[in-house]
Design an enzyme around this catalytic site. Structure first.
Site, short mmCIF file in Angstrom:
data_model
loop_
_atom_site.label_atom_id
_atom_site.label_comp_id
_atom_site.label_asym_id
_atom_site.label_seq_id
_atom_site.Cartn_x
_atom_site.Cartn_y
_atom_site.Cartn_z
N ARG A 175 0.90 -1.14 0.25
CA ARG A 175 -0.33 -0.06 -0.05
C ARG A 175 0.87 0.89 -0.27
O ARG A 175 0.13 2.07 -1.16
CB ARG A 175 -1.05 -0.26 0.50
CG ARG A 175 -1.47 1.49 1.35
CD ARG A 175 -2.96 1.21 2.40
NE ARG A 175 -3.21 0.52 4.04
CZ ARG A 175 -2.24 0.97 4.57
NH1 ARG A 175 -1.40 1.70 4.27
NH2 ARG A 175 -1.94 0.10 5.66
N TYR B 291 -17.20 15.44 -17.45
CA TYR B 291 -17.29 14.25 -17.38
C TYR B 291 -18.40 13.93 -15.91
O TYR B 291 -18.27 14.25 -15.33
CB TYR B 291 -16.12 12.69 -16.84
CG TYR B 291 -16.35 11.78 -16.56
CD1 TYR B 291 -17.87 11.03 -17.56
CD2 TYR B 291 -16.06 11.37 -15.44
CE1 TYR B 291 -17.28 9.25 -16.60
CE2 TYR B 291 -16.01 10.05 -15.10
CZ TYR B 291 -16.68 8.97 -15.88
OH TYR B 291 -17.35 8.15 -15.65
N ASP C 153 -7.12 17.46 -16.36
CA ASP C 153 -7.80 16.53 -16.91
C ASP C 153 -7.78 16.06 -18.24
O ASP C 153 -8.20 16.46 -18.53
CB ASP C 153 -9.15 15.92 -15.89
CG ASP C 153 -9.61 14.19 -16.46
OD1 ASP C 153 -8.97 14.37 -17.90
OD2 ASP C 153 -11.06 13.93 -16.48
N LYS D 113 -8.52 4.33 -20.26
CA LYS D 113 -7.98 5.02 -21.72
C LYS D 113 -6.99 4.78 -22.26
O LYS D 113 -6.24 3.91 -22.58
CB LYS D 113 -8.51 6.63 -21.80
CG LYS D 113 -9.50 6.12 -20.85
CD LYS D 113 -11.48 6.44 -20.72
CE LYS D 113 -12.60 6.69 -20.08
NZ LYS D 113 -12.20 6.36 -18.97
C1 LIG Z 1 -12.41 12.85 -18.66
C2 LIG Z 1 -12.39 11.25 -18.11
N1 LIG Z 1 -12.22 11.80 -16.73
C3 LIG Z 1 -11.91 10.75 -15.52
C4 LIG Z 1 -12.54 9.69 -16.11
C5 LIG Z 1 -12.41 8.31 -15.21
O1 LIG Z 1 -12.08 6.98 -15.27
P1 LIG Z 1 -11.94 6.23 -14.82
O2 LIG Z 1 -12.99 5.45 -15.55
O3 LIG Z 1 -10.88 5.14 -14.85
O4 LIG Z 1 -12.37 5.72 -12.84
C6 LIG Z 1 -13.20 9.32 -16.93
C7 LIG Z 1 -14.13 8.36 -17.22
O5 LIG Z 1 -14.48 7.35 -16.60
C8 LIG Z 1 -12.87 9.92 -18.12
O6 LIG Z 1 -13.75 9.92 -18.90
N1 LIG Z 2 -21.43 3.54 -14.84
C1 LIG Z 2 -20.37 4.28 -14.99
C2 LIG Z 2 -19.95 5.29 -16.06
C3 LIG Z 2 -19.16 5.48 -16.95
S1 LIG Z 2 -18.05 6.05 -18.28
C4 LIG Z 2 -16.03 6.29 -18.68
C5 LIG Z 2 -16.41 7.26 -19.27
N2 LIG Z 2 -15.55 7.94 -18.41
C6 LIG Z 2 -16.89 7.66 -19.81
O1 LIG Z 2 -17.19 9.37 -20.65
O2 LIG Z 2 -16.90 7.08 -21.44
C7 LIG Z 2 -19.94 5.76 -14.09
O3 LIG Z 2 -21.46 5.77 -13.62
O4 LIG Z 2 -19.16 6.11 -13.61
#
Ligand SMILES: Cc1ncc(COP(=O)(O)O)c(C=O)c1O
Ligand SMILES: N[C@@H](CCSC[C@H](N)C(=O)O)C(=O)O
Length: 418
Positions: free
Chosen positions: A75, A127, A202, A227
């Site tokens: 950890r 997001y 981000d 991603k």
């Molecule tokens: C722009 C952006 N930032 C952060 C996240 C969060 O990443 P994660 O799904 O790996 O938690 C996402 C998608 O999930 C995203 O599209």
């Molecule tokens: N059910 C998920 C959805 C994840 S979206 C993942 C990604 N960032 C995108 O933009 O497609 C949630 O509730 O977070």
């Protein structure tokens, strides 16, 4: 040198790594057999392994009763994780990097630097999961977020409060409307007016291959490593880069205290994925340019920073080295959009992006469904929006599949906008 119980994390060096051109840098992982680490290397490997080994161990035996081993508990630190962190620090031009269990967990770590009563400024297109976490902080932790149009540095400036603003959070391009924020101009304004505030970017949609926010004035950059950085949708990860040692120490404290550091196996997978980022991104971006051009020629309203008609085309070119491989477009009808999405065969209906496979989604019903409908409406997020995340397939197959789906859904022929 390690002090895992408090602020510092193991396997840290101040040595400056040698920088190469981006594609070389991604593949070239610096290790050393030198027990002290060696120049530019943070992690040593006694056997000179060509692929960084997976240290699948929760604990590490100590040389004596007082501890003092470089690692004691995964950890707090793990050699495989240290390898990927030092590699990513070099790529992001960060003083220190950290890898955690998801992109959301990266944001959670960063947001713990904000105390009750302080404020965050964030975009009005962002997001859905980010919006949800910011909403949670406001509801339960007394940290209010002001959502402004981050394409306008003046709108950010007007929202700044020198006593209260602690974080200015930028997504650029935004998910899903692909709007651009001027990182440099905003960072200058924030640093002048609110010296205590941190500019956090981000950078998920660009990846460090196309954009390096720390070099543009940001204090912290983070990515969903789920991603582009990993590229195959076979792991969840978050990647944070800090500009200064002081910020890094605060972030490390939270990661160790909360236990969200990335597991050894996922660290290894992430490191493997990062090596091919340049070739994947170049191909995906090349394909995306062709898809965007096709849709524009059919008369759709396309959001893509590679489109010369994008309102911030020139700004994006100044900030980055390419438009990336995510675009969105409007059809004028939610029903038509649903039919298009369901009629594709090669484009997988899926959330997320940055994978080698092409994906199609409707943000309002999928990735951004957690934003209440009335808020989506206030922020002018179109319900009919389709988001395309372009992969590495043959572009002709992608175009044919999309064109068939558009025909099947009754979305073609459309009057070309020219
Ligand atoms: C722009 C952006 N930032 C952060 C996240 C969060 O990443 P994660 O799904 O790996 O938690 C996402 C998608 O999930 C995203 O599209
Ligand atoms: N059910 C998920 C959805 C994840 S979206 C993942 C990604 N960032 C995108 O933009 O497609 C949630 O509730 O977070």
């Amino acid at each position: 040198m390690t002090n895992v119980a408090t602020l510092d994390s193991p396997a840290v060096t101040t040595a400056k790594p040698k920088h190469y051109r981006p594609a070389t840098e991604l593949v070239h992982i610096e290790t050393s057999t030198d027990p002290t680490g060696g120049p530019g290397s943070t992690v040593r490997d006694p056997y000179n392994a060509a692929s960084v080994p997976i240290y699948q161990s929760a604990t590490f035996k100590q040389p004596g009763a007082h501890g003092s081993g470089e690692y004691d508990y995964s950890r707090s630190g793990n050699p495989t994780r240290s390898h990927v962190e030092s590699h990513l620090a070099k790529i992001m031009r960060a003083q220190r990097a950290f890898v955690v269990s998801s992109g959301m967990s990266a944001l959670d770590v960063i947001l713990r630097l904000v105390k009750a009563g302080e404020e965050i400024i964030a975009g009005d297109d962002l997001y859905g999961g980010t919006n949800r976490l910011l909403g949670y902080l406001s509801q339960y932790n007394g940290v209010v977020t002001r959502h402004v149009d981050t394409t306008e540095p003046l709108a950010v400036m007007e929202a700044l409060n020198p006593e209260k603003t602690r974080i200015v959070l930028l997504e650029t391009p935004t998910n899903p409307l692909i709007k651009i924020a001027d990182i440099s101009a905003i960072a200058d304004l924030v640093h002048q007016q609110c010296p205590r505030a941190l500019v956090v970017v981000d950078n998920t949609m660009m990846s460090p291959y196309l954009q390096k926010p720390l070099m543009l004035g940001a204090d912290i950059v983070y990515h969903s490593g789920t991603k582009y950085l990993s590229g195959h949708h076979d792991l969840m990860a978050g990647v944070i880069g800090a500009k200064t040692q002081a910020t890094a120490e605060q972030l490390y404290f939270v990661i160790n205290a909360t236990g969200c550091g990335l597991s050894p196996f996922d660290s290894w997978l992430l490191l493997r994925g990062v090596k091919t980022l340049a070739v994947r991104m170049e191909k995906q971006q090349d394909n995306a340019r062709q898809i965007a051009e096709f849709l524009i020629n059919q008369g759709f309203r396309v959001h893509y920073p590679g489109n010369p008609a994008h309102p911030q085309y020139e700004l994006h070119k100044r900030l980055s080295s390419g438009p990336g491989a995510v675009l969105s477009f409007e059809t004028g009808s939610t029903e038509v959009s649903e039919r298009i999405v369901e009629a594709t065969k090669l484009w997988g209906i899926s959330v997320s992006f940055g994978c080698v496979n092409s994906l199609i989604s409707m943000p309002c019903q999928m990735s951004h469904a957690s934003i209440p409908a009335h808020v989506r409406q206030e922020r002018a997020l179109p319900e009919d929006l389709i988001r395309l995340c372009v992969g590495i397939e043959d572009p002709q197959d992608l175009l044919e599949d999309l064109e068939n789906a558009l025909h099947e859904a009754g979305a073609l022929p459309r009057k070309s906008l020219g």
